[in-house]
Design an enzyme around this catalytic site. Structure first.
Site, short mmCIF file in Angstrom:
data_model
loop_
_atom_site.label_atom_id
_atom_site.label_comp_id
_atom_site.label_asym_id
_atom_site.label_seq_id
_atom_site.Cartn_x
_atom_site.Cartn_y
_atom_site.Cartn_z
N SER A 180 48.71 23.70 45.28
CA SER A 180 47.57 23.97 46.15
C SER A 180 47.56 25.45 46.55
CB SER A 180 47.61 23.04 47.36
OG SER A 180 46.36 22.96 47.99
N ASP A 201 44.23 17.59 44.29
CA ASP A 201 45.29 18.39 44.91
C ASP A 201 46.68 17.89 44.51
OD1 ASP A 201 46.92 19.84 46.64
OD2 ASP A 201 45.51 19.71 48.29
#
Length: 301
Positions: free
Chosen positions: A40, A154
């Site tokens: 991320s 993610d």
């Protein structure tokens, strides 16, 4: 030969700016990681490092304002999330984060999640900016990214601090950075980050709607961004829930895959959406690395 140093940069939204401070502290001591992995926000900063444009990213981050953050939020309500993400990809290209991963001088990889199977995906080839875009695709916020026939989200859903990936790539000494260890932000406690009105991009979206739809849309938005005294807002709840989940997953993963050096910058005062507070996060990251430097030097010697 000196041992191969690996850097595992964790997720954490705005708190992830701390990774810049960690890298700067290493550079000040003449220490360059041989392998960089990221999840991320850690993937975004790590990509800037291996592309050689970290100073440019730092300059952009420290000049970022609330209005600048809003400009990066390109609404895309039809793709499985609130934000399309194309503006962030373009920003990365403008900053020089646009090299195929396999051509980077320093080996790099990002972590994402296959949203259809739940499997952890290691992104080690392809346009680096697209791999970062996949790794930052927070469910419910960003539209999922399409890659190799799969929808990716993610990487923090499965591996928020990718120590295992770093070790698999050949790292012998691993420095892991966990920026979400400071906990969640109390609802309504941080008045600096609590918007008094919906974000500008939301207001603009409503203004573009037909008149017959504006009243209904306005009611929905009012429920998403209530006054602090009434109830927590949509994004407060979402990001606090994500932070709780990520911290629990991280603790479990690190217990079975411990790094040699674990950095936990003190970032509880920085909200996950306070991207305009990059300087505070960078300073904390630098401090955490400086405090751990004696231990790292003992390992290297």
């Amino acid at each position: 030969m000196s041992p191969r140093i690996g850097l595992a940069l964790g997720s954490g939204a705005a708190r992830g700016w701390a990774h810049i401070g960690v890298l700067e502290a290493l550079q000040a001591e003449g220490i360059e990681p041989h392998i960089v992995t990221g999840c991320s926000m850690g993937a975004l900063v790590g990509a800037a490092q291996v592309c050689g444009v970290l100073p440019g990213l730092k300059d952009f981050a420290e000049k970022l304002t609330r209005r600048g953050v809003v400009a990066l939020l390109d609404v895309g309500l039809s793709g499985g999330g609130l934000i399309n993400g194309a503006a962030i990809v373009q920003l990365l290209r403008d900053l020089g984060v646009n090299t195929p991963i396999e051509q980077c001088a320093t080996p790099f990889a990002a972590v994402a999640t296959n949203l259809e199977t739940g499997r952890e995906i290691w992104l080690r080839e392809g346009p680096i900016e697209d791999m970062v875009r996949a790794s930052i695709s927070i469910p419910g916020v960003f539209n999922p990214a399409r890659h190799a026939g799969a929808w990716l989200g993610d990487g923090a859903l499965v591996n928020p601090v990718p120590v295992s990936l770093c070790r698999a790539m050949g790292a012998e000494i691993i420095i892991a950075v966990h920026v979400n260890s400071g906990g969640v932000v109390s609802f309504g406690a941080n008045t600096d980050s609590e918007p008094k009105t919906p974000p500008e991009f939301v207001r603009n979206l409503i203004e573009q709607m037909p008149a017959s739809m504006r009243a209904q849309a306005g009611g929905i938005v009012a429920s998403l961004f209530p006054p602090p005294a009434v109830s927590p807002g949509y994004f407060e709840v979402l990001f606090n829930a994500i932070n709780i989940m990520e911290d629990q997953i991280t603790r479990s993963r690190l217990a079975g895959e411990p790094p040699d050096i674990l950095l936990t910058p003190q970032l509880a005062s920085v909200g996950p959406l306070e991207f305009h507070r990059a300087k505070d996060a960078i300073d904390e990251g630098r401090t955490a690395m400086q405090q751990a430097m004696p231990a790292l030097k003992r390992l290297l010697s």
